[in-house]
Design an enzyme around this catalytic site. Structure first.
Site, short mmCIF file in Angstrom:
data_model
loop_
_atom_site.label_atom_id
_atom_site.label_comp_id
_atom_site.label_asym_id
_atom_site.label_seq_id
_atom_site.Cartn_x
_atom_site.Cartn_y
_atom_site.Cartn_z
N ASP A 148 0.81 -1.22 0.00
CA ASP A 148 0.00 0.00 0.00
C ASP A 148 0.85 1.27 0.00
O ASP A 148 2.00 1.27 0.43
CB ASP A 148 -0.88 0.04 1.26
CG ASP A 148 -2.04 -0.93 1.19
OD1 ASP A 148 -2.06 -1.78 0.27
OD2 ASP A 148 -2.94 -0.84 2.05
N HIS A 199 -6.13 2.91 -4.09
CA HIS A 199 -6.03 3.16 -2.64
C HIS A 199 -6.32 4.63 -2.34
O HIS A 199 -5.68 5.23 -1.49
CB HIS A 199 -4.62 2.75 -2.16
CG HIS A 199 -4.45 2.72 -0.67
ND1 HIS A 199 -5.36 2.16 0.19
CD2 HIS A 199 -3.44 3.16 0.13
CE1 HIS A 199 -4.93 2.28 1.44
NE2 HIS A 199 -3.77 2.89 1.44
N HIS A 232 -5.31 9.74 0.01
CA HIS A 232 -5.05 9.04 1.28
C HIS A 232 -5.37 9.91 2.49
O HIS A 232 -4.49 10.18 3.33
CB HIS A 232 -3.59 8.57 1.33
CG HIS A 232 -3.39 7.38 2.22
ND1 HIS A 232 -3.20 7.48 3.57
CD2 HIS A 232 -3.36 6.06 1.96
CE1 HIS A 232 -3.05 6.28 4.10
NE2 HIS A 232 -3.14 5.39 3.14
N HIS A 281 3.57 -2.20 3.28
CA HIS A 281 3.58 -0.79 2.90
C HIS A 281 4.91 -0.44 2.23
O HIS A 281 5.88 -1.16 2.37
CB HIS A 281 3.36 0.11 4.12
CG HIS A 281 2.01 -0.03 4.72
ND1 HIS A 281 1.72 -0.95 5.71
CD2 HIS A 281 0.84 0.60 4.45
CE1 HIS A 281 0.44 -0.86 6.02
NE2 HIS A 281 -0.12 0.07 5.27
ZN LIG Z 1 -2.64 3.38 3.10
#
Ligand SMILES: [Zn+2]
Length: 270
Positions: A82, A132, A136, A228
Site C-alpha cells: 500500500d 487506494h 489518502h 507498505h
Molecule cells: Zn494506506
C-alpha cells in the site's frame, strides 16, 4: 462484470445497507416515542455503535464485501503493498524480480501523478495495480460523505487508468476503514475490496523483526499479506526482503489472483 465463482466481487446492492440504516433510525424514533428514552436511547446507541464498529474495524464487511484470503490449499500468498508509488518502488520491483515474486501495489493517486514512470514500471514488470484513494486522507476517510468518497475513489481510478491504460479492478480502503458510502463508488467503478489475513502493524514504532514475526505467524495457504512502502521509518524494504526470503524457505510462492499460477493452485481466477 463478474461471473459466478470469481473472486472479484464488487458490491452488488450498496444502497440496501443505506436504506436499512435509515430504516433502523425510524425504528429507534418509534421505540423512543412508544416506550420513552429508557428504551429509545440504548437502542439508538447500539445502532450507532454498530455503524462505528463496521466503519472502523478493517475486516468488517457489513457495509461492503471484502476478500481477505485466496481460497486454496496450495502454498501461495498474495502480497499487497500500500501507499505507493514512493522513492522505494524501483528497489521493491528489483527485490520482487530477484525472488520471482508478484505483488499488487495499491497506489495513491497523488503519489502516482508525482511518479508516473514508477506506475508504468509496476505494470510493465507484471505486477498488479489497485486503487487506494486519490489523496489518502487517513484521519478523515471514515467520515467522508458520498461526494467526497467518490472524489477519492473515482479520481484515483481516472489517474491510474490515464497512466497505465488499464482500469484497476481491486480497491483497498484507507487505513482499512469502510463507511456506508464506499460501496456506492466501488459498484460504480467495478472495484472489489481487498482486506488481508496477515499484517505486521508496520506503523510508527516499526521493529522489522517483530513486524516479520507478526506477518509470518499468520501466513497460511492463500494468505493476503498487507505491506507498505515509503514509510518514514525506512524499514519497508528490509521487511519485504526478509519476508520474501522466509516465503522461499517455507516453499510459498507470491502470486496474483489473476495469474495462471494462482489458477493452477486452485484459486478461482477473476
Ligand atoms: Zn494506506
Amino acid at each position: 462484470m463478474t461471473t459466478p465463482g470469481t473472486l472479484h466481487r464488487p458490491p452488488r446492492r450498496p444502497g440496501l445497507i443505506l436504506g436499512l440504516l435509515a430504516l433502523s433510525q425510524v425504528g429507534v424514533a418509534w421505540l423512543w416515542w412508544r416506550f420513552g428514552w429508557t428504551v429509545g436511547l440504548p437502542v439508538m446507541m447500539a445502532t450507532h455503535l454498530l455503524v462505528v464498529w463496521a466503519t472502523l474495524y478493517p475486516r468488517a464487511t457489513l457495509f461492503c464485501p471484502a476478500l481477505s484470503r485466496l481460497p486454496t490449499d496450495e502454498r501461495v500468498v498474495w502480497l499487497t503493498i500500500d501507499d505507493g508509488p514512493s522513492d522505494e518502488t524501483p528497489a521493491i520491483l528489483d527485490l520482487l524480480d530477484r525472488h520471482g515474486a508478484k505483488a499488487t501495489f495499491f497506489l495513491v493517486g497523488e503519489h502516482a501523478l508525482a511518479r508516473p514512470a514508477s506506475v508504468q514500471a509496476i505494470r510493465d514488470r507484471g505486477h498488479g495495480i489497485g486503487n487506494h484513494s486519490a489523496s489518502h486522507p487517513d484521519t478523515r476517510f471514515w467520515r467522508l460523505g458520498p461526494g467526497a468518497m467518490e472524489d477519492e475513489i473515482g479520481r484515483n481510478q481516472s489517474i491510474l487508468t490515464a497512466i497505465t491504460g488499464d482500469t484497476p479492478r481491486w480497491y483497498r480502503s484507507v487505513v482499512g476503514m469502510t463507511n456506508p458510502f464506499v460501496g456506492l463508488s466501488l459498484k460504480r467503478h467495478g472495484l472489489a475490496r481487498v482486506a488481508w489475513s496477515a499484517r505486521g502493524f508496520d506503523g510508527v514504532d516499526c521493529q522489522p523483526d517483530e513486524v516479520l514475526a507478526r506477518i509470518t505467524r499468520d501466513i497460511a495457504p492463500g494468505a493476503i499479506v498487507l505491506l507498505h512502502e515509503g514509510a518514514a521509518h525506512g524499514h519497508n524494504i528490509a521487511i519485504l526482503a526478509e519476508l520474501l526470503a522466509w516465503l522461499e524457505v517455507e516453499g510459498y510462492r507470491a502470486v496474483l489472483p489473476e495469474s495462471d499460477t494462482a489458477a493452477a493452485a486452485g484459486v478461482a481466477v477473476a
